[in-house]
Structure formats: C-alpha cells, structure tokens
Motif scaffolding. Structure first.
Motif, PDB file in Angstrom:
ATOM      1  N   ILE B 323       9.296 -71.190  43.073  1.00 21.31           N
ATOM      2  CA  ILE B 323       9.078 -72.584  42.652  1.00 21.31           C
ATOM      3  C   ILE B 323      10.357 -73.394  42.921  1.00 21.31           C
ATOM      4  CG2 ILE B 323       8.695 -74.057  40.609  1.00 21.31           C
ATOM      5  CD1 ILE B 323       6.669 -71.867  39.690  1.00 21.31           C
ATOM      6  N   SER B 324      11.516 -72.769  42.699  1.00 14.85           N
ATOM      7  CA  SER B 324      12.787 -73.438  43.018  1.00 14.85           C
ATOM      8  C   SER B 324      12.882 -73.678  44.519  1.00 14.85           C
ATOM      9  CB  SER B 324      13.967 -72.583  42.561  1.00 14.85           C
ATOM     10  OG  SER B 324      13.886 -72.366  41.187  1.00 14.85           O
ATOM     11  N   PHE B 325      12.482 -72.678  45.293  1.00  9.79           N
ATOM     12  CA  PHE B 325      12.506 -72.792  46.760  1.00  9.79           C
ATOM     13  C   PHE B 325      11.633 -73.967  47.218  1.00  9.79           C
ATOM     14  CE2 PHE B 325      10.093 -71.691  50.639  1.00  9.79           C
ATOM     15  CZ  PHE B 325      11.138 -71.685  51.568  1.00  9.79           C
ATOM     16  N   GLU B 326      10.451 -74.066  46.658  1.00  7.36           N
ATOM     17  CA  GLU B 326       9.554 -75.172  47.039  1.00  7.36           C
ATOM     18  C   GLU B 326      10.150 -76.522  46.624  1.00  7.36           C
ATOM     19  OE1 GLU B 326       5.668 -74.293  45.442  1.00  7.36           O
ATOM     20  OE2 GLU B 326       5.177 -72.961  47.106  1.00  7.36           O
ATOM     21  N   ARG B 327      10.829 -76.533  45.485  1.00 11.74           N
ATOM     22  CA  ARG B 327      11.443 -77.771  45.003  1.00 11.74           C
ATOM     23  C   ARG B 327      12.588 -78.195  45.924  1.00 11.74           C
ATOM     24  NH1 ARG B 327      11.025 -80.039  39.948  1.00 11.74           N
ATOM     25  NH2 ARG B 327      12.641 -81.604  39.619  1.00 11.74           N
ATOM     26  N   ILE B 328      13.374 -77.222  46.349  1.00 11.93           N
ATOM     27  CA  ILE B 328      14.535 -77.532  47.204  1.00 11.93           C
ATOM     28  C   ILE B 328      14.084 -77.969  48.605  1.00 11.93           C
ATOM     29  CG2 ILE B 328      16.557 -76.502  48.362  1.00 11.93           C
ATOM     30  CD1 ILE B 328      16.796 -74.682  45.810  1.00 11.93           C
ATOM     31  N   THR B 329      13.125 -77.206  49.154  1.00  9.59           N
ATOM     32  CA  THR B 329      12.743 -77.453  50.551  1.00  9.59           C
ATOM     33  C   THR B 329      11.683 -78.546  50.694  1.00  9.59           C
ATOM     34  OG1 THR B 329      11.042 -75.768  50.393  1.00  9.59           O
ATOM     35  CG2 THR B 329      13.202 -75.055  51.232  1.00  9.59           C
ATOM     36  N   GLY B 330      10.993 -78.839  49.586  1.00  5.71           N
ATOM     37  CA  GLY B 330       9.918 -79.826  49.674  1.00  5.71           C
ATOM     38  C   GLY B 330       8.661 -79.265  50.323  1.00  5.71           C
ATOM     39  N   LEU B 331       8.614 -77.971  50.461  1.00  2.94           N
ATOM     40  CA  LEU B 331       7.400 -77.332  51.002  1.00  2.94           C
ATOM     41  C   LEU B 331       6.322 -77.297  49.917  1.00  2.94           C
ATOM     42  CD1 LEU B 331       8.923 -74.306  52.972  1.00  2.94           C
ATOM     43  CD2 LEU B 331       7.768 -76.300  53.938  1.00  2.94           C
ATOM     44  N   PRO B 332       5.077 -77.331  50.258  1.00  2.00           N
ATOM     45  CA  PRO B 332       4.505 -77.426  51.606  1.00  2.00           C
ATOM     46  C   PRO B 332       4.269 -78.874  52.051  1.00  2.00           C
ATOM     47  CG  PRO B 332       2.784 -77.002  50.046  1.00  2.00           C
ATOM     48  CD  PRO B 332       4.031 -77.133  49.243  1.00  2.00           C
ATOM     49  N   ASP B 333       4.680 -79.863  51.202  1.00  2.00           N
ATOM     50  CA  ASP B 333       4.363 -81.256  51.535  1.00  2.00           C
ATOM     51  C   ASP B 333       5.007 -81.691  52.849  1.00  2.00           C
ATOM     52  OD1 ASP B 333       2.894 -81.333  49.262  1.00  2.00           O
ATOM     53  OD2 ASP B 333       4.470 -82.220  48.022  1.00  2.00           O
ATOM     54  N   LYS B 334       6.143 -81.074  53.181  1.00  2.00           N
ATOM     55  CA  LYS B 334       6.830 -81.478  54.412  1.00  2.00           C
ATOM     56  C   LYS B 334       6.117 -80.972  55.669  1.00  2.00           C
ATOM     57  CE  LYS B 334      11.542 -82.430  53.008  1.00  2.00           C
ATOM     58  NZ  LYS B 334      12.917 -81.895  52.974  1.00  2.00           N
ATOM     59  N   LEU B 335       5.232 -80.004  55.455  1.00  2.00           N
ATOM     60  CA  LEU B 335       4.520 -79.466  56.631  1.00  2.00           C
ATOM     61  C   LEU B 335       3.457 -80.475  57.049  1.00  2.00           C
ATOM     62  CD1 LEU B 335       4.027 -75.805  55.343  1.00  2.00           C
ATOM     63  CD2 LEU B 335       5.756 -76.607  56.959  1.00  2.00           C
ATOM     64  N   LYS B 336       3.478 -80.851  58.312  1.00  3.06           N
ATOM     65  CA  LYS B 336       2.555 -81.887  58.761  1.00  3.06           C
ATOM     66  C   LYS B 336       1.338 -81.324  59.499  1.00  3.06           C
ATOM     67  CE  LYS B 336       5.078 -85.099  57.057  1.00  3.06           C
ATOM     68  NZ  LYS B 336       4.714 -85.450  55.677  1.00  3.06           N
ATOM     69  N   SER B 337       1.558 -80.213  60.232  1.00  3.78           N
ATOM     70  CA  SER B 337       0.428 -79.717  61.034  1.00  3.78           C
ATOM     71  C   SER B 337      -0.493 -78.831  60.186  1.00  3.78           C
ATOM     72  CB  SER B 337       0.930 -78.925  62.239  1.00  3.78           C
ATOM     73  OG  SER B 337       1.401 -77.681  61.822  1.00  3.78           O
ATOM     74  N   ARG B 338      -1.760 -78.907  60.507  1.00  5.78           N
ATOM     75  CA  ARG B 338      -2.779 -78.148  59.753  1.00  5.78           C
ATOM     76  C   ARG B 338      -2.554 -76.630  59.815  1.00  5.78           C
ATOM     77  NH1 ARG B 338      -7.502 -79.329  57.335  1.00  5.78           N
ATOM     78  NH2 ARG B 338      -9.166 -77.794  57.465  1.00  5.78           N
ATOM     79  N   PRO B 339      -2.272 -76.072  61.021  1.00  6.31           N
ATOM     80  CA  PRO B 339      -2.037 -74.620  61.078  1.00  6.31           C
ATOM     81  C   PRO B 339      -0.881 -74.183  60.171  1.00  6.31           C
ATOM     82  CG  PRO B 339      -2.260 -75.508  63.297  1.00  6.31           C
ATOM     83  CD  PRO B 339      -2.232 -76.670  62.375  1.00  6.31           C
ATOM     84  N   LEU B 340       0.171 -75.003  60.117  1.00  6.60           N
ATOM     85  CA  LEU B 340       1.311 -74.628  59.263  1.00  6.60           C
ATOM     86  C   LEU B 340       0.932 -74.694  57.784  1.00  6.60           C
ATOM     87  CD1 LEU B 340       4.414 -76.239  60.986  1.00  6.60           C
ATOM     88  CD2 LEU B 340       3.941 -73.821  60.665  1.00  6.60           C
ATOM     89  N   LYS B 341       0.138 -75.684  57.456  1.00  4.95           N
ATOM     90  CA  LYS B 341      -0.320 -75.798  56.056  1.00  4.95           C
ATOM     91  C   LYS B 341      -1.169 -74.578  55.678  1.00  4.95           C
ATOM     92  CE  LYS B 341      -0.450 -80.843  55.478  1.00  4.95           C
ATOM     93  NZ  LYS B 341       0.329 -81.056  54.272  1.00  4.95           N
ATOM     94  N   ILE B 342      -2.038 -74.190  56.627  1.00  5.90           N
ATOM     95  CA  ILE B 342      -2.891 -73.009  56.380  1.00  5.90           C
ATOM     96  C   ILE B 342      -2.026 -71.758  56.259  1.00  5.90           C
ATOM     97  CG2 ILE B 342      -4.658 -71.514  57.407  1.00  5.90           C
ATOM     98  CD1 ILE B 342      -5.919 -74.111  58.553  1.00  5.90           C
ATOM     99  N   ALA B 343      -1.033 -71.673  57.156  1.00  2.41           N
ATOM    100  CA  ALA B 343      -0.139 -70.511  57.122  1.00  2.41           C
ATOM    101  C   ALA B 343       0.584 -70.447  55.780  1.00  2.41           C
ATOM    102  CB  ALA B 343       0.861 -70.600  58.270  1.00  2.41           C
ATOM    103  N   TYR B 344       0.987 -71.614  55.269  1.00  4.44           N
ATOM    104  CA  TYR B 344       1.697 -71.619  53.989  1.00  4.44           C
ATOM    105  C   TYR B 344       0.757 -71.219  52.847  1.00  4.44           C
ATOM    106  CZ  TYR B 344       5.172 -72.571  50.496  1.00  4.44           C
ATOM    107  OH  TYR B 344       6.076 -72.403  49.462  1.00  4.44           O
ATOM    108  N   ARG B 345      -0.487 -71.639  52.945  1.00  6.18           N
ATOM    109  CA  ARG B 345      -1.472 -71.228  51.925  1.00  6.18           C
ATOM    110  C   ARG B 345      -1.642 -69.709  51.927  1.00  6.18           C
ATOM    111  NH1 ARG B 345      -6.592 -74.698  50.348  1.00  6.18           N
ATOM    112  NH2 ARG B 345      -5.641 -76.712  50.158  1.00  6.18           N
TER     113      ARG B 345
END
Lengths: 400, 458
Positions: B323-345
């Motif tokens: 959760i800290s990692f997501e807060r620092i990096t802003g992931l997954p909101d920073k991911l713009k492409s659909r495949p990357l979003k799916i990969a993160y899911r």
C-alpha cells in the motif's frame, strides 16, 4: 434481489418462513428445547462451563429431521453427478472406479506390531500355548492401483507385507488371507460389502474354514473341514437391502444399496453362551439378531446388518469335545468367530481396544488355560498405534 | 450454535422471530437482547460472564462520558474504557499465542468483534457523533451483543443501528440470508475439502500446480466463508428490522491492493481508518513521511488483530509495504494503457493470493515455503495426479466460485434495463436459484458436512 423484483423477494420470503416453521413444528420442538435447557443446566453445574452436549443435540436433531433421507439422498445425488469420489476423504472414505468404498492408510515401520507379536509368541510358546496370526485383507491387494486412482498414497498392503514377512521369519505361524484369496483366484473385493468396510457373512465363513485349517496345521487340531462345505449351510440373500457405515455418509443415491446374505448351519447345534447375563443355553441361531435386517426402518436409521452376528464373550460348543481357543478380534470377526465356534469346544473372544492398560493379557491367557490363541486382525490395524487418538491404538498391546 | 446449524435455523430463529414480532414495540429491544444472551450462551457458555461484564462496563462508561461535561474526565473515562476492552482482548490473544494456559486454547466467541464495537461506541460518544440522551440503555447493550453480529461482525456503528421493521426489509433479509447460507455451505465448505488437504500436506510433497490449486481455492473459500457469513448477518439484521453496513464489494475485482481493502471486510478497514489511522493524523500529517508510520501502525495492528503470530504480522507487513508502494508510485492510476492496467490487476490478485497463503499457513516458514513452491516443478507424479483428480472433481464448484466473484447481479440488472417484465422475470429466476441452492445446501448440512466459520476464530 433487485429493487424491481419485490414480488419474487416476497415469494422467497414466504417459502423460507413456511420451511422454517414446518421444520420447527414437525421436529419435536418442545423435546429439543427441554434437551437444550437440560444441557445448559448441566453445563452451569460443571466445573469448566463447557456445553459439550449442544453438538450432540444438533446431531440428534439432524437425525430426526423430517425428510432427512430425501435430503441426504439429494446431497448424494449431487456428489455422484459431479463424480466427487473423495468428498469424505477426511473420514477416509474414497470411492473406486468400480463403486467400492475404500480407505487409504499411511506408511508405518511395523516395528511396534512386530515386537509385540513376536514377544507374545515366545511367551506363549514357553507356556505351551499355540499362537496363529491371521492377516485379514482390505478391499484391494495392490496399493499402487488405488494410489493412482486418487493421486494419494496408501501403504496398507506394503505395511502388511512387512509385518507378515517379519513374523514368518521369526517363526510365528501366519495365515495371510490375501494369499489364500489369490491362490483360489478370487477377486479380493468380492469378499466385501461395497458400502461398508467389513466383509460379508459368506466371506466370514470362507475365512473361518481357512482359520480352522490353520488350527489343524499349527495347533494340532483335527477339525473335519468338510463341516464348512456350502451344503452344510443355508444362504438367505436380501438384495439391495442395506447401506454400510461409510455408505450412509455418502448416501444411497450416490453409492447404491448393498446385498446382505445370512448364513446359518443346516445341522443342529448346541451351545452354552458366556454373555454378560451369565451362561445361557442356545443354538447357532441365537448368535444372529435377525431383527437387524427384518426391519421397517429406512437404510439410514436401520442398524448395521454386519453386527447382526455377534458372539459376545465366548461360548462352549456341546457337540465338540476338545479345544479351548482365545481369539483376539476386531469387528470383522463378528462373522468369523461364530463359524469357528462350530469347530472347537470352547471359544472366547477379546477386543483389546475395549480394554484399558490395566488389563494383563498374558496373565489372562495363562489363567484361563487356553491351548491356542488366534490373533485375527484386519490389516489396517497395523499402524493404528502411530496415532494415539485412534480407537485401535491398543490393538497390538500384548504386554511387551 | 451458529447460523448454519439446524438448531439455529429450525429452533432458535423461528422462536426468535415469533417472540420478537409479537412483543410490544417498547419491549422489542429487550427481547432481542435476551435472545442474544441465549444465542451466546449456547455458543460459548464459558465466556458469557465475560461478555456480560464487558457490556455492563462499556455501557456504564459510555453513559458516564455522555453525561459529564469536564473534558479531562471524559478523556480519562474514554481511555480507561478503551484500555480495559483492548486489554481483555490482548490478554486472551497473548494467552493463546504463548500457550499460557491449557484452559484457554481458543478466543471467546466474538471477542475481537464486540471489543472493536465497544471501542467505536466509546469513541463516538466521546466525539459527540453519537448522542445517547433519549436512547434507552438497552439499545446500547443490544448494539454490543446483537446475536446477528456477535460472532464475526460486521462492525456496524452505533448511529447506524436503527430499527425500522417493514415487510420489504424483511423479504430482502430472507433473500440475503439464503444467499449467504448457500455461499457458505455450497462454496466455502466444499472448497475447504481442497484447501484443508493442501495446507496439511508437508512441503516436500508439493508441486506448483497443487500449490496454485490450494491457494486459489483458499482465496475463494475465505471469500465465500466470510462474505457468506456477512450476508447471513445482514439478512438476519434485516429480518429484525435493522439495516446493516455492507462488508464486501466484489473484492477480487479490485484494481489495486489499496482498493482491495475498500472492498474486503469493509467494516474492519473503516474501523481502523476511523479509530486508529485518522486519530494518528491520517494522511494529513507533517512531515508527509509520517503517513507511512501511521500506515505501518494500522497494518501491524490489523495483523495482530487476526492473531499474535509471525505469519499474521508478516501478512500485515506485506499489505503495509504494497500500500505504501502504491502511494509512493501512484500506481495503478499512472498506468495509461489497458494491457498494463490488466497486468497490474493480475499482479494484485497474485499478491493477495500470496498474502492469503501466509494467512492460512500454520507458521511463517510453512507459508514462505508454500509460496516458493508456486514456482517449483513437481518431483512426484502422484502429486500431479492428485491435482488433476481434485480439479476434475471440484471443477463445477471452482468455476461457479470464480464466476460469482464477478458482479453478476449488477450485470443482470444492466441487461434487464428498464423493462419491468424482464426485471420481474430475472427476479423469479434469481428466487428459484436461491431456493434451489438453499435446499441443496440444507441437504449438505443434514448429511453432516458443514464446517465452522473461518472468521469465528479471530
């Protein structure tokens, strides 16, 4: 339910309320409320405040549920349709491809069983008493094929091989019924019920003949084995009549019903039975409780047909002049001990799992003057001592 | 006594409903309180006194806080009330973790839940978000002990406990109860056949496929066990006229690890947010890095709440790190492409799956070994065979469990659109499925194959 489907929600609720109150009214609510109250009072009075009885009341409640058989059959039908063969694997119930319920057994080194048995043999020999070890099979003779069927290891035959070979090497007379079955070209599972771990009454008769032969071979008896010929017995078959202990768990709709065959000698018999009430005169027929299978109860509540044969304690056969045998038994011997009693003058049985550690087996054997001891164990008793919580934990406790 | 037991279903519940609905309005809460005590007594007679003492103590403190004006005294009372409640919980958890007494091997039924409700009650009264004046004391006692929530929540708030009995709510409650009952018996309990076996297997008998099957089934089992329980709790509440907060919202549809906790055991996440994270300063602290200390405290406490053992602490730490990692990096909101979003899911689900392994494992080393075996090849052909057998036998249940992780009902709502006829037809199909599933579930209960709730152990 969605906002738009109020009628459907109403129908569902009406169904539920109907079911709830039908179930409540039909299943003796007052009786169960009294039971719950009694258990509560009992628990308040006990030291630790545990309500141990509620789960028992819950079980009793399930047993007296209206439409219980139909509900059990429904669950069985679903597990059958989905071909789930190890749904009750936690209770060691597995269904083979050909519809037999089998159990799987872990590996054991058999050292404990070997030491106890060999030491008892030596003790008995020193006291001039014969001993025979009888290994009774399970429903399969090849561990590998069953392991492959379920993807799980079972070692029962390998455990039995280890113990039987060890005992033979130590000079202990051994009858391994797997060998007899193989020699006669029998399929070993034919000796058993499909839905119960026990063997059938005809299998008990078959094994008794072999054990009587063992008495001749290893204990100097002179039994006329022709008494065990089929023509000396009446066979009465009840087709699709009962469900074994494991089968009741799986449901009749899953595994189907078993046949039952009653076997009685056609010749006249005369016994004195040593039961809890003292000594009573009787015949072979008195060893069979026919009310077990001549019952109107459904297959889930009827008593286990296997236990309709019971030689409690022991007996004296008035028609045979000699022989005093002690059998150390398990539940398979409900259908062997009665037939063995046809060939010896006096036969007593003991189940060590029913006795506590204060019981001195060796002293008991010597004091009672037995000439032969038969240890007659199903092969899954081997290794039971590895688990202190097993009901069979003490079966090989021979006082080593 | 538990919600899936026949004595609850066919003895306790009918009596409770009849007695409750025939009682005078002003007596209804007294009736429910009495029923709650009876329910608890049959579940855990041994600790009924503890529950009663804690309720009396907490209500007394709560009432005193609400009647006193002096701030320092209010604060003192709040601190004493919270410490006493948490102290009892901590004492029991410690006794079990360190095997202090052979008489205490499992936690008193529901203690983790009624303790947290007690803390929220005291804190809300202190903050003034709850006004006790005008509400009878029995309402407070009922809030802490209501049998629908005592075992495993949801951790409802005092202000939300409002009784509004009406036929619509009752019918919804029944449907919700039936759904929960079926989820628990037909999915959670059946999948537990696989997970119990896999998690009891020594690591040297493991293979990747077997480990994946066991861990995925455990993720599903835990979801259907706890959400099934929550559905039943919500359903029973509604049957007695009380609305109840939702505890799950299709958690495995989450886009990220942080958002998972807004979908899973929502009442616990919100409790930690409102009574630990925000009082610590939440995310509006300076320096900004202190927010990670706050998150660390929250997740360590969440781990300890589940159990005082290393695997639960590692489980909590895992969430803190990600959760800290997501807060620092802003992931997954920073991911713009659909495949990357799916990969993160997919990565999120993998991470959650690994976390559940630690959660279920008997020890941290077993859990770590289990996770490493997710990537090891099989050395035993028998393990491969076992995996195939389990997958083929339980395939139907696994597939249904996977499908129901999707928001099927919302999807159906969308499909039926604005057509009243279609909505009614769907409603009847749904009712038919619920009734059939309940009948089948009941058959499994009668044949004796139901298990206790997983979350009743916490």
């Amino acid at each position: 339910m969605t906002e738009k489907s109020r009628i459907a929600a109403g129908v569902t609720a009406a169904f539920f309320i109907l079911l709830l109150f039908t179930g409540f009214i039909k299943n003796h609510p007052r009786g169960y409320m009294i039971k719950l109250y009694d258990h509560l009072v009992e628990a308040f009075d006990s030291d630790n405040g545990e309500i141990t009885g509620v789960s028992k009341i819950e079980n009793d409640y399930a047993k007296s549920m209206p439409y219980r058989s139909a509900l059990i059959n429904l669950s069985g039908l679903i597990t059958r349709k989905l071909n789930i063969r190890d749904y009750y694997g936690d209770k060691n119930i597995y269904v083979t491809d050909d519809g037999y319920i089998v159990g799987l057994y872990p590996e054991t080194d058999t050292g404990y069983e070997y030491n106890e048995t060999v030491d008892l043999y030596k003790f008995l020999k020193e006291n001039g008493i014969n001993m025979i070890y009888v290994n009774k099979p399970v429903k399969y003779s090849d561990d590998g094929s069953v392991s492959n069927m379920f993807g799980l290891e079972t070692y029962t035959n390998r455990n039995a091989d280890k113990l039987v070979n060890g005992l033979k090497n130590a000079g202990v007379p051994v009858i391994d019924l797997r060998e007899n079955a193989a020699a006669e070209g029998m399929d070993i599972k034919d000796l058993f019920y499909r839905t119960d771990h026990h063997w059938t009454v005809p299998a008990g008769l078959w094994a008794s003949r072999i054990m009587a032969g063992g008495l001749n071979e290893y204990a100097g008896y002179d039994i006329d084995l022709s008494i065990y010929d089929d023509e000396n017995f009446e066979f009465r078959k009840f087709e699709n009549s009962w469900l074994g202990e494991q089968g009741r768990k799986l449901a009749g709709s899953y595994i189907g019903l078993d046949d039952y065959t009653e076997v009685k000698p056609v010749f006249e018999t005369s016994f004195v039975f040593k039961d809890e009430e003292g000594k009573t005169e009787g015949t072979f027929d008195d060893l069979i409780s026919e009310n077990f299978y001549e019952t109107e109860e459904d297959v889930y509540t009827a008593p286990s047909f296997h236990y309709s044969y019971a030689l409690k304690g022991g007996c004296v056969n008035n028609d045979v002049a000699s022989g005093k045998v002690l059998m150390l038994t398990d539940s398979y011997d409900h259908v062997t001990a009665p037939f063995i009693s046809l060939a010896v003058h006096e036969l007593d049985t003991l189940q060590l799992r029913d006795l506590d550690s204060s019981f001195d087996l060796r002293d008991y054997i010597v004091k009672n003057g037995y000439d032969t001891v038969i240890i007659s164990y199903a092969q899954f008793m081997i290794g039971a001592h590895d688990d202190a919580s097993s009901i069979n934990y003490r079966m090989f406790d021979f006082g080593f | 006594m538990n919600f899936t037991g026949l004595l609850f279903l066919l003895v306790f519940l009918p009596i409770a409903l009849v007695v409750y609905y025939i009682a005078f309005k002003r007596l209804k809460e007294y009736v429910l309180l009495a029923l709650s005590v009876v329910f608890y007594t049959f579940g855990e007679l041994k600790h009924i006194w503890l529950l009663l003492i804690m309720i009396v103590f907490t209500v007394l403190i709560g009432r005193m806080i609400s009647h006193i004006d002096k701030q320092w005294l209010k604060r003192t009372l709040l601190i004493s009330g919270v410490l006493a409640n948490i102290g009892v919980l901590f004492a029991f958890k410690s006794m079990i973790a360190f095997s202090v007494s052979s008489a205490v091997t499992i936690l008193p039924l529901g203690i983790s839940f009624y303790t947290f409700k007690a803390v929220s009650y005291l804190a809300d009264v202190y903050k003034g978000t709850v006004i006790l004046k005008g509400t009878p004391v029995v309402h407070d006692a009922l809030y802490l002990s209501f049998f629908a929530h005592i075992q495993s929540g949801p951790l409802t708030r005092y202000k939300d406990m409002v009784c509004k009995p009406e036929p619509k709510r009752f019918c919804d409650g029944v449907c919700r109860f039936l759904m929960g009952f079926s989820k628990k018996i037909l999915l959670a309990d059946i999948l537990s056949h696989i997970t119990t076996e896999v998690f009891a297997t020594p690591l040297d008998g493991f293979a990747a496929g077997y480990a994946w099957l066991g861990s995925i089934c455990y993720s599903l089992q835990l979801y259907y066990d706890f959400s099934g329980y929550s559905d039943m709790a919500i359903g029973i509440s509604k049957m007695f006229g009380y609305d109840c907060m939702e505890n799950f919202d299709h958690p495995y549809m989450t886009e990220s690890i942080s958002r998972f906790w807004r979908r899973w055991h929502i009442s616990l996440s919100e409790w930690f947010r409102d009574y630990v994270y925000i009082p610590l300063g939440g995310s509006r602290v300076k320096p900004g890095s202190r927010v990670y200390l706050n998150l660390f405290i929250v997740w360590i406490l969440t781990g300890i709440w589940h159990g005082m053992s290393l695997n639960f602490i590692a489980w909590g730490l895992g969430y803190f790190v990600m959760i800290s990692f997501e807060r620092i990096t802003g992931l997954p909101d920073k991911l713009k492409s659909r495949p990357l979003k799916i990969a993160y899911r997919i990565f999120t689900l993998f991470f959650i799956n690994c976390e559940w392994i630690l959660f279920r494992a008997s020890s941290l080393s077993y859990g770590a070994g289990f996770i490493s075996h997710l990537f090891m090849r099989s050395t035993s052909p028998l393990v491969g065979r076992r995996t195939t057998v389990l997958m083929s036998e339980y395939a139907v249940f696994i597939v249904i469990a996977l499908i129901l992780c999707l928001p099927v009902e919302k999807l159906a709502d969308r499909l039926t659109g604005k057509s009243r006829a279609a909505a009614n037809a769907f409603g009847f199909v749904q009712a038919g499925i619920l009734i059939a599933a309940f009948a089948v579930a009941l058959s499994f209960v009668v044949s004796g194959s139901n298990n206790p709730f997983v979350y009743a152990n916490f």
